[in-house]
Motif scaffolding. Structure first.
Motif, short mmCIF file in Angstrom:
data_model
loop_
_atom_site.label_atom_id
_atom_site.label_comp_id
_atom_site.label_asym_id
_atom_site.label_seq_id
_atom_site.Cartn_x
_atom_site.Cartn_y
_atom_site.Cartn_z
N HIS A 63 -7.48 0.21 10.67
CA HIS A 63 -7.87 1.54 10.35
C HIS A 63 -7.84 2.51 9.66
O HIS A 63 -8.00 3.04 8.64
CB HIS A 63 -8.64 2.60 11.88
N ASN A 64 -6.63 2.62 8.88
CA ASN A 64 -6.06 3.30 8.16
C ASN A 64 -5.02 2.65 7.03
O ASN A 64 -4.11 2.39 7.66
CB ASN A 64 -5.66 4.54 8.73
N HIS A 65 -5.30 1.41 5.94
CA HIS A 65 -4.54 1.12 5.50
C HIS A 65 -4.32 1.03 4.02
O HIS A 65 -4.70 -0.19 3.79
CB HIS A 65 -4.36 -0.45 5.98
N THR A 66 -4.44 2.59 3.55
CA THR A 66 -4.86 3.53 2.45
C THR A 66 -3.99 1.94 1.53
O THR A 66 -2.95 1.96 1.26
CB THR A 66 -4.49 4.63 1.96
N SER A 67 -4.54 0.89 0.32
CA SER A 67 -4.42 0.24 -0.58
C SER A 67 -3.18 -0.60 -0.13
O SER A 67 -3.19 -1.34 -1.56
CB SER A 67 -3.72 1.16 -1.74
N HIS A 68 -3.25 -1.18 0.80
CA HIS A 68 -2.82 -2.66 1.78
C HIS A 68 -3.55 -3.73 1.82
O HIS A 68 -4.35 -3.30 1.73
CB HIS A 68 -2.38 -1.72 3.07
N ALA A 69 -3.19 -4.98 1.61
CA ALA A 69 -3.41 -5.50 1.14
C ALA A 69 -3.12 -5.85 3.03
O ALA A 69 -2.19 -6.02 3.49
CB ALA A 69 -2.83 -7.01 0.19
N GLU A 70 -4.79 -7.15 3.56
CA GLU A 70 -3.97 -7.86 4.38
C GLU A 70 -3.69 -9.15 4.05
O GLU A 70 -4.05 -10.05 3.41
CB GLU A 70 -5.69 -8.02 5.49
N THR A 73 7.53 -5.71 -1.07
CA THR A 73 6.71 -3.62 -0.23
C THR A 73 7.08 -3.96 0.50
O THR A 73 6.88 -5.28 1.76
CB THR A 73 6.73 -2.82 -0.43
N THR A 74 7.46 -3.32 1.92
CA THR A 74 7.75 -3.19 3.41
C THR A 74 6.59 -4.19 3.63
O THR A 74 4.93 -3.84 3.43
CB THR A 74 7.68 -1.81 4.19
N PHE A 75 6.53 -4.87 4.88
CA PHE A 75 5.33 -5.43 5.51
C PHE A 75 5.71 -5.08 7.28
O PHE A 75 6.57 -5.28 7.67
CB PHE A 75 5.40 -7.04 5.68
N TRP A 76 4.51 -3.98 6.77
CA TRP A 76 4.18 -3.66 8.51
C TRP A 76 3.40 -4.80 9.39
O TRP A 76 2.14 -5.13 8.81
CB TRP A 76 2.89 -2.74 8.05
N GLY A 89 0.70 -1.01 -0.25
CA GLY A 89 -0.19 0.18 0.46
C GLY A 89 0.90 1.69 0.27
O GLY A 89 1.86 1.21 -0.22
N GLU A 90 0.12 2.04 0.80
CA GLU A 90 0.10 3.71 0.24
C GLU A 90 1.30 4.17 1.12
O GLU A 90 1.73 5.19 1.25
CB GLU A 90 -0.18 4.94 -0.75
N ASN A 91 0.17 4.33 2.58
CA ASN A 91 0.41 4.76 4.08
C ASN A 91 2.03 4.24 4.69
O ASN A 91 1.95 2.70 4.42
CB ASN A 91 -0.32 5.41 4.54
N GLU A 92 2.45 5.18 5.73
CA GLU A 92 3.64 4.42 6.57
C GLU A 92 2.83 4.34 7.30
O GLU A 92 1.06 5.19 8.05
CB GLU A 92 4.53 6.01 6.09
N ASN A 93 3.43 3.19 8.23
CA ASN A 93 2.69 2.24 9.93
C ASN A 93 1.21 2.46 9.44
O ASN A 93 0.72 2.87 10.62
CB ASN A 93 2.60 4.14 10.83
N PRO A 94 0.52 1.56 9.01
CA PRO A 94 -0.72 1.49 8.46
C PRO A 94 -0.58 0.43 9.82
O PRO A 94 -0.36 -0.13 10.27
CB PRO A 94 -0.33 0.70 7.39
#
Length: 163
Positions: A45-52, A132-135, A37-42
């Motif tokens: 409730h806020n993981h814009t475009s990140h996949a689970e 990409t980074t895995f948060w 996804g696009e945002n840092e530290n998802p």
């Protein structure tokens, strides 16, 4: 002992994926989180475009990336765009996060096998995205279905091996 490897996949809600993979032969650890996804530290409730997604730590002498992908395609529906069960949106897309050319070739091979099998109604829409980074997800999401055995999941084994 051989060097452990990591694989990163997403196929809907991360709780069900983690619960099924944790007991697979060769899987040494599972973590759930946000990836691609696009945002840092998802956060949940806020993981814009990140996949689970899930991070799988595995022993390549006990299982292979190809076997992991075989199981992946057996426990979620790879033919639905941005949806698994009742969950809808980009967070629930079917994706393999590729770390190198070897993984890409294996992923393409397994997708071709899955599509040729005719077991699913339609072809896989699973995307191949660069790693990409895995948060890491919040603690309450780790091992969720161990903590809540009757919690929601849409993942289950649908078929025997494709391989």
């Amino acid at each position: 002992m051989s060097a452990l490897k990591k694989a990163y996949i997403a196929g809907g809600c991360f709780w069900g994926m983690e619960d099924l993979f944790r007991v697979r032969p060769g899987i040494k650890d599972t973590e759930v989180g946000y990836i691609g996804g696009e945002n840092e530290n998802p956060t949940y409730h806020n993981h814009t475009s990140h996949a689970e997604g899930i991070e799988l730590t595995y022993d390549p002498t006990e299982t292979s990336f190809k076997e992991i992908l075989d199981y992946f395609f057996r426990i979620h529906n790879p033919t639905t765009v941005d949806q698994q069960g009742n969950d809808r949106g980009a967070s629930y897309r079917s994706t393999i996060f590729i770390q190198n050319e070897e993984e890409k070739a294996i992923a393409e091979e397994v997708i071709a096998i899955v599509n040729a099998s005719g077991r699913w109604e339609g072809d896989a829409v699973t995307t191949l995205e660069p790693y990409t980074t895995f948060w890491l997800a919040e603690p309450e999401h780790q091992d969720f279905l161990l903590k809540r055995p009757n919690g929601y999941t849409c993942h289950f084994e649908r078929f025997a091996t494709f391989l």
